[in-house]
Design a protein around this motif. Sequence first.
Motif, PDB file in Angstrom:
ATOM      1  N   UNK B  18       0.837  -1.210   0.000  1.00 52.82           N
ATOM      2  CA  UNK B  18       0.000   0.000   0.000  1.00 52.82           C
ATOM      3  C   UNK B  18       0.868   1.255   0.000  1.00 52.82           C
ATOM      4  N   UNK B  19       1.937   1.187   0.785  1.00 54.33           N
ATOM      5  CA  UNK B  19       2.872   2.306   0.846  1.00 54.33           C
ATOM      6  C   UNK B  19       3.512   2.539  -0.525  1.00 54.33           C
ATOM      7  N   UNK B  20       3.890   1.411  -1.156  1.00 54.22           N
ATOM      8  CA  UNK B  20       4.505   1.468  -2.484  1.00 54.22           C
ATOM      9  C   UNK B  20       3.531   2.107  -3.477  1.00 54.22           C
ATOM     10  N   UNK B  21       2.269   1.720  -3.362  1.00 57.12           N
ATOM     11  CA  UNK B  21       1.232   2.200  -4.276  1.00 57.12           C
ATOM     12  C   UNK B  21       1.113   3.735  -4.200  1.00 57.12           C
ATOM     13  N   UNK B  40       7.749  -0.151  -8.278  1.00 55.66           N
ATOM     14  CA  UNK B  40       6.790  -1.260  -8.261  1.00 55.66           C
ATOM     15  C   UNK B  40       7.504  -2.606  -8.249  1.00 55.66           C
ATOM     16  N   UNK B  41       8.611  -2.692  -9.000  1.00 54.56           N
ATOM     17  CA  UNK B  41       9.299  -3.982  -9.134  1.00 54.56           C
ATOM     18  C   UNK B  41      10.166  -4.296  -7.917  1.00 54.56           C
ATOM     19  N   UNK B  42      10.536  -3.267  -7.176  1.00 49.36           N
ATOM     20  CA  UNK B  42      11.396  -3.502  -6.021  1.00 49.36           C
ATOM     21  C   UNK B  42      10.685  -4.348  -4.974  1.00 49.36           C
ATOM     22  N   UNK B  43      11.443  -5.248  -4.384  1.00 53.84           N
ATOM     23  CA  UNK B  43      10.861  -6.126  -3.359  1.00 53.84           C
ATOM     24  C   UNK B  43       9.899  -7.154  -3.927  1.00 53.84           C
TER      25      UNK B  43
END
Lengths: 373, 132
Positions: B18-21, B40-43
Amino acid sequence: MAAIAVHQFADCITCHAWSPDQSMVALCPNTNEVHIYKLVEENWERIHVLQKHDQIIVGIDWSKSSNRIVTVSHDRNSYVWNEEGSAWVPTLVILRLNRAALCVQWSPKGNKFAVGSGAKTVCICYYEQENNWWVSKLIRKRHDSSVTSVAWHPNNVLIATTSTDGKCRVFSTFIKGVDAGKPKKSGGGSLDAKFGEQIVQLDLSFCWAFGVKWSPSGNSLAYVGHNSMIYFVDQIGPSPLAQSVVLRDLPLRDVMFVSEKLVIGVGFDCNPMVFAADGTGLWSFVRFLDEKKAASSSGRSQFTEAFGKFYGSSKQGTSNDKSRAGVHDNCINCIVPMKESESTKMTSFSTSGLDGKMVIWDLKNQEDLLEYL
Amino acid sequence: MGEHVEADNAEAIITRIEHKSRKIESLLKQYKPVEALKTALEGSPPKTRDERCKSANWIVVHRALMAIKDVDLMFSSLDPEYYDILMKYLYRGLSTGDRPTCDQCLRIHEKLTQRAGLGCILRALSDTVNTV
């Protein structure tokens, strides 16, 4: 040219092996027979056909020390062949497998051989003098899937295996009475382990692993994954040091150490790949051995090339895409070293594959690779 | 016990996604689609078998993927370390069967294959453990 001789022996070759003096070659033409060819006045003549197996033979090894041939087959059996007069006499080795045998290799001393199988086991076979019989001892534990490749450490005790569960494992095969006394400690592995004890499990690949080999010193090993990766492992023991090298192209099937710093990989790209370690021990891809393979510069995208692969190999070589028309024109599945004598450095080797060709390569005139020999 | 830990872990991953979003939305507003895709691709893939986490992450990656307009420009600033994971998400996109998603994925797939080779496709297809 790196390829010095090309011979079309059959439509397809599953595996091949050289006699100790390299005057003869034994190969399986994708049938239940082994054909032995001998070089007679510049021509290869078929001098023996070994018939005993019921199904396709997938592993042949010719002992360097005792002139014995061992073969394994999908029929779950193994035979040791002895040359008596002008005939090869088979001795059945009871492997007690319920799945196909997949690979075989003589130990460096020639007193044992290891068979990998689809029954998730490795058989270590040795000769029992009093019974005049080859005995098979099984390593049953650990493997969760078929054993695709086995390789003996130069110390005659440790073996490395690769499996379709993606793991590479190292076992001790110390057999009392066969291996005289405790072997000296060399390399990274501890050798005072019992028979069948696992020394290390390398968990680097997430899919099928193939083609494991030890370096000449036994200090490092290399194996490949079906995910277009090759793995190099140093300090085999409790804390191994591993390196993964990502390939741009199709996966490999088998590898071979030329020296401590040079590895040749063969596989679905139909062209041997050269890998080398720099001064700090870092491995990287150097180039394809068969120079004909130019970087794909044609107008066709790699994507359509991939489709060509899927729709059968008949397109290959006949289409106007010359970039892939090398010496081999189908998957290479076997690479075997050829050493002229103990004193000289190994520079030549042979490869065979699904195209039925056997190609002999020599690195002597490959100037950019000489520093690694 | 193991299941409990997995559930806790899943909650933590969802929070992170959610944080990434939110970060991606703000990057897209600043017209930085490539930065958004990298974020987006990280992690990825989320280190879990939980399908909910995988779907949540896919939604985020999909959002960033669809915002890419110039594929060549994207590759000029996308490091090779992202290639393998990007290929896995392209195949996830193609498996949805959704027309605009497939069009976009095929467009990127062609360029990615030119850059990363067939080996990249093999790694995406053969890895049955770290699925996205």
